[in-house]
Write a protein that holds these residues in place. Sequence first.
Motif, PDB file in Angstrom:
ATOM      1  N   MET A 231     -76.847  38.563  -0.489  1.00 14.46           N
ATOM      2  CA  MET A 231     -75.554  38.344   0.165  1.00 14.46           C
ATOM      3  C   MET A 231     -74.955  39.698   0.541  1.00 14.46           C
ATOM      4  SD  MET A 231     -73.618  35.729  -2.364  1.00 14.46           S
ATOM      5  CE  MET A 231     -74.319  34.223  -2.965  1.00 14.46           C
ATOM      6  N   THR A 232     -74.069  39.702   1.535  1.00 10.57           N
ATOM      7  CA  THR A 232     -73.373  40.948   1.850  1.00 10.57           C
ATOM      8  C   THR A 232     -72.350  41.215   0.750  1.00 10.57           C
ATOM      9  OG1 THR A 232     -71.596  39.868   3.040  1.00 10.57           O
ATOM     10  CG2 THR A 232     -73.531  40.487   4.336  1.00 10.57           C
ATOM     11  N   ALA A 233     -71.785  42.418   0.778  1.00 13.49           N
ATOM     12  CA  ALA A 233     -70.769  42.770  -0.208  1.00 13.49           C
ATOM     13  C   ALA A 233     -69.615  41.766  -0.162  1.00 13.49           C
ATOM     14  CB  ALA A 233     -70.260  44.183   0.061  1.00 13.49           C
ATOM     15  N   GLY A 234     -69.199  41.409   1.057  1.00 14.73           N
ATOM     16  CA  GLY A 234     -68.081  40.479   1.213  1.00 14.73           C
ATOM     17  C   GLY A 234     -68.401  39.110   0.633  1.00 14.73           C
ATOM     18  N   GLU A 235     -69.611  38.626   0.904  1.00 12.75           N
ATOM     19  CA  GLU A 235     -70.012  37.318   0.356  1.00 12.75           C
ATOM     20  C   GLU A 235     -70.062  37.353  -1.162  1.00 12.75           C
ATOM     21  OE1 GLU A 235     -72.700  35.858   4.170  1.00 12.75           O
ATOM     22  OE2 GLU A 235     -73.623  36.914   2.509  1.00 12.75           O
TER      23      GLU A 235
ATOM     24  N   LEU B  77     -64.627  32.517  -5.567  1.00  7.24           N
ATOM     25  CA  LEU B  77     -63.603  31.648  -4.983  1.00  7.24           C
ATOM     26  C   LEU B  77     -64.252  30.474  -4.261  1.00  7.24           C
ATOM     27  CD1 LEU B  77     -61.137  34.334  -3.590  1.00  7.24           C
ATOM     28  CD2 LEU B  77     -61.073  33.134  -5.777  1.00  7.24           C
ATOM     29  N   VAL B  78     -65.330  30.743  -3.524  1.00 11.06           N
ATOM     30  CA  VAL B  78     -66.051  29.678  -2.836  1.00 11.06           C
ATOM     31  C   VAL B  78     -66.554  28.663  -3.854  1.00 11.06           C
ATOM     32  CG1 VAL B  78     -68.078  29.145  -1.413  1.00 11.06           C
ATOM     33  CG2 VAL B  78     -66.752  31.234  -0.982  1.00 11.06           C
TER      34      VAL B  78
ATOM     35  N   ASP C 204     -58.532  29.991   4.026  1.00 11.06           N
ATOM     36  CA  ASP C 204     -57.523  30.995   4.366  1.00 11.06           C
ATOM     37  C   ASP C 204     -57.063  31.768   3.134  1.00 11.06           C
ATOM     38  OD1 ASP C 204     -56.554  28.526   3.578  1.00 11.06           O
ATOM     39  OD2 ASP C 204     -54.568  28.853   4.452  1.00 11.06           O
ATOM     40  N   LYS C 205     -56.984  31.062   2.013  1.00  7.80           N
ATOM     41  CA  LYS C 205     -56.600  31.746   0.767  1.00  7.80           C
ATOM     42  C   LYS C 205     -57.679  32.712   0.323  1.00  7.80           C
ATOM     43  CE  LYS C 205     -53.247  28.746  -1.438  1.00  7.80           C
ATOM     44  NZ  LYS C 205     -53.074  27.684  -2.428  1.00  7.80           N
ATOM     45  N   ILE C 206     -58.954  32.283   0.477  1.00  7.26           N
ATOM     46  CA  ILE C 206     -60.066  33.171   0.114  1.00  7.26           C
ATOM     47  C   ILE C 206     -59.955  34.461   0.913  1.00  7.26           C
ATOM     48  CG2 ILE C 206     -62.567  33.514   0.239  1.00  7.26           C
ATOM     49  CD1 ILE C 206     -62.981  30.625  -0.318  1.00  7.26           C
ATOM     50  N   ARG C 207     -59.768  34.302   2.225  1.00  6.75           N
ATOM     51  CA  ARG C 207     -59.745  35.478   3.093  1.00  6.75           C
ATOM     52  C   ARG C 207     -58.624  36.423   2.682  1.00  6.75           C
ATOM     53  NH1 ARG C 207     -59.882  33.436   8.665  1.00  6.75           N
ATOM     54  NH2 ARG C 207     -61.890  32.654   7.979  1.00  6.75           N
TER      55      ARG C 207
ATOM     56  N   VAL D 130     -61.581  39.069  -8.357  1.00  8.13           N
ATOM     57  CA  VAL D 130     -61.034  38.450  -7.149  1.00  8.13           C
ATOM     58  C   VAL D 130     -60.192  37.213  -7.453  1.00  8.13           C
ATOM     59  CG1 VAL D 130     -62.993  36.949  -6.615  1.00  8.13           C
ATOM     60  CG2 VAL D 130     -61.595  37.876  -4.751  1.00  8.13           C
ATOM     61  N   ARG D 131     -60.457  36.569  -8.561  1.00  5.51           N
ATOM     62  CA  ARG D 131     -59.605  35.438  -8.929  1.00  5.51           C
ATOM     63  C   ARG D 131     -58.243  35.963  -9.332  1.00  5.51           C
ATOM     64  NH1 ARG D 131     -62.061  31.935 -13.431  1.00  5.51           N
ATOM     65  NH2 ARG D 131     -60.099  30.846 -13.125  1.00  5.51           N
ATOM     66  N   ASP D 132     -57.271  35.092  -9.358  1.00 11.96           N
ATOM     67  CA  ASP D 132     -55.932  35.566  -9.697  1.00 11.96           C
ATOM     68  C   ASP D 132     -55.432  34.849 -10.949  1.00 11.96           C
ATOM     69  OD1 ASP D 132     -53.691  37.052  -9.542  1.00 11.96           O
ATOM     70  OD2 ASP D 132     -52.710  35.800  -8.032  1.00 11.96           O
TER      71      ASP D 132
END
Lengths: 352, 364, 318
Positions: free
Chosen positions: A90-94, A100-101, A108-111, A149-151
């Motif tokens: 996967m890319t770094a972003g993925e 989250l996915v 939109d929240k993920i982004r 990345v989770r909150d």
Amino acid sequence: MAGISFRNVTKRFGKTLAVNNASFDIQPGEFFCFFGPPLSGKSTVLKLILGLETPDEGEILIGGKPVNRISPADRNVAMVFQNLALFPHMTAGENVRFPLVERKVPEDKIRARVEAVAAKLHISHLLHKPPAQLSGGERQRVAIARALVRDPVAYLMDDPISALDARLREETRVELKRIQRDLGQTLIYVTHDQEEAMSIADRMAIMEEGEIRQIGSPTAIYDTPVSRYVARLLGAPMMNILPAVRGKALEMADGTISLPLEAVPDGAAHVGVRPEDLKVEPWNDARPGRPATVYEIEPLGGYTVVTVDTGAEKLKALMRGQPDIRLESAVALSCNPIKAHFFNQAGEAVSL
Amino acid sequence: MTAIHLENLVKRFGAFTALKTMDLEIRDGEFMALLGPSGCGKSTTMNMIAGMEQPSGGRITFDGRDMNGVAMGRRGVGFVFQNYAIFTHMNVYDNLAYGLKVRGTSASETDRRVKAMADFLQLTPMLDKPSAKLSVNILQRLAIGRSAIVEPAIFLLDEPLSNVDAAFRAVMRTELKHLQRQFRQTMVYVTHDQLEAMTMADRIAVMDHGVLQQVGTPLEVYNDPVNLFVADFIGSPGMNLLKGTLADSDRGLVIDLGALGVTAPLDPALSAVARTNGVREVVYGFRPERVVLATAGQGLAMPVTFIERIGARTVVHFGDGEQRVKAVFDNDIAVQTGETVHVAVEPRFARMFDAATGVAIREV
Amino acid sequence: MSMLATEEKLSVTGDRSTPETRIEDGGRRLGLMLTLPAQLLVLFIAVFPLLMQLYISLTDWSPLDGIGWWQAYELWNNFANYTDLAADSRFWDALGRTALVMAICVPAEFLLGLGLAILFMDNFVGKRLFYSVMLIPMMVVPAVAGYMFFMLFQSGGPVNDIVSTLIGRPFALAWLSSPGTALIAVMIADIWQWTPLMFLILLAGLVGVPEDQMRAATLLGASWSQRFRTIVMPKMKTIIIIALSIRVIENFKIFDTLYIMTGGGPGVATETISVYIYKVTQQDLIWGYVAAIALVILIALSILVSLAISRMNAAKEA
């Protein structure tokens, strides 16, 4: 971001007391470390916070609210397992958005969340790249971003970097600490590596047999341990512990070291001397007391560990640089009384 | 008590070359560490010394005797495996006695030596215990005892401390070293942990990607690494390495580190080598323990980005990105995160490498 | 090393293991209740035929008597089946013959299988092919194997032809019809068919012997035979006992191949326990007697196997 508190929490498994009457307050935004030998109860504490175990007695508070009866899913506490390695396909972003996915968070929240975290970690420009094209440091940042990345209200980590090699561990722990500080998140961390614990924790709890022995900043615990046990857990090489005999002075290690009695608190049965506080000098016959012999010399480059044999025991001294000391030579030992630690017969610290 | 000589030793596995022409002389009674990251060829080298692998080229001699074709059981080599390879179906006593029994040593002699070895390694209380259930700390001592009891001329150890816990590892480091000093056996020790190699070995052979990088005493490889790989691999933290360009100044040859400014003038001898060498793009290297705080206007001005206090020492991180520096200080150092301080290194502690090749530029 | 003792206690390592959540007593009771029906069924399936056999073995019942087996008590015979059995020399001869076959075939299969397995630990050209060929006998249906060997051992069959060629004069032994050689032929067939099974099991055992321990023994100076005796055999104890148990039990029941080759003859020369039971059941139809024989054999075999298992457990303990 929330604080976490235990009020007299006890957890038993059958007849085993896994956690005994534990009380502590972890402040919001704090990097808090649990440290202790295997089976000392630190993993059970994590499970109690997560809600995977329920306490037999006492109360657990998250953000000031009792959570004893709240299910793990509703506590919003994130457990980060040993996964500070990236998925190569996967890319770094993925990689970053993956948690989250997986939790089916709306796109939109993920982004928004990924962008926010990436900006804080300065990796926004790397998100389209596959891990193979990133440098070692960039990869770590991406991995940490994925972990954070989770909150949730707090993160729990159980030995997350133990699988990395020594050099990368040194780098990653610093990175993790800096990012946690930037994000201002509460982070609860379990490790078996004393150096790692001292390096990153704001405060730490030392556990033994289900009980919390001492809570404080690593520096405070290192400098003023409450017991022999705690004193020996932190520091490499370990603190030298010497049985002491009261005479005209306090004599230790077959008379190779002595301390003036006025510097010694009542009830001191053992004296603890950190290797860096044990002074080793060439012997000369004009000195009082007895010499010790150099048993082994271990150069670390910037430091040198010298093991001396006093006849009664072997002590370790940590010396700066590359001192010119010969094996088997006679040396004089000394210690500044201010730097010495005193313990009574029960192993508790005593002071003047 | 045997000298080992590796001459043009090569090992290939199919198309993969695990070891590229290795030449190494291990002296009689020496403690030699083969150090490097995983896949560097250190274990392959050791397996060839033991006779468990056959070289694809070159030869190995023990005291001049060619070992090619000599079966591993006849080389007189003691081997301690990483996982110890204890005979799990025997008790501690029978494990220790094994080497003597298969040699046909008399029962009374065997018993005497097993008990002496058990006493020495503090294994006496568990002699009758089945070995399958022992802790790794005990297994480790048992493995050493089992090999040592037949008094091999050469002792080979394959990462014997990697499975034991940190506290016990520190104790075993000292004891292993002391043991070897007493027995004066030739010892070859494979490890990926630079700390183990530094603290125990008489000399270290640093390896990477099947190539021997440097051989020397621990302090030689620490103080004067031959290339960037060794400089970074040895030490904790590793050597600080900053890219720069050689430049002349009125005080002598200096290294221009770009945004960080210029270094103090180089050591005259090093300057002379650098001038004859003709290299301009270099890497400036210095040990974190050699960094001192300087007054304003001297040394490099760097922001403090992070402070780690680890027991007896304080590691201060300076700068960011490519131009990062770590320094190790005593705990009484008074700096704070965010402030900019001046750091300097005495010229005699500064090292320099060719940026293109990574090879150290130094007096020969 | 005076520091060792104290250092160990203080050692700090990774803390992955936590006390598992214990199943509470209540949970255990619930578990028992949930599985009880299944357990009862299994018990019934295993125990019922045994009890029925015991019951019939105490009577003179036969399916020809015209009464149901449950009414067999009417034919109660005061343990006559058991006293008859004690005096039945044909039974004891059959038992002795079975034991003889076992005593020769099982060790032969074991040694051959072990030898082959050791050969297969090394690499050699054509290993895969040999391996497949090795396993063929095991896959042949025993009845087919019986016919095969029946043909092979005819007086004009290939075995005699080969012997003739080897000794250079005509050789026409009627293997299967002479009392002295029929049993030998039967045993050869059994060894042919079952050596591959031993080979397979023992090969699995050999592969499982840790290589590093073998290397350690080699480096300590142990010769091949010393390694075999002190490392390989002890490590394979369990698997050897299993392999031998399987073959002892199976060999005791030797029947199909043998029956097709000789029918138990000539006379009673190859009559083993199974053949004897078959004849008594199918030809004499005295079922009460058969039940008694079967029970005695079952008890004998159970003792044998439990001995083997206790040896195995002892080996594991050590």
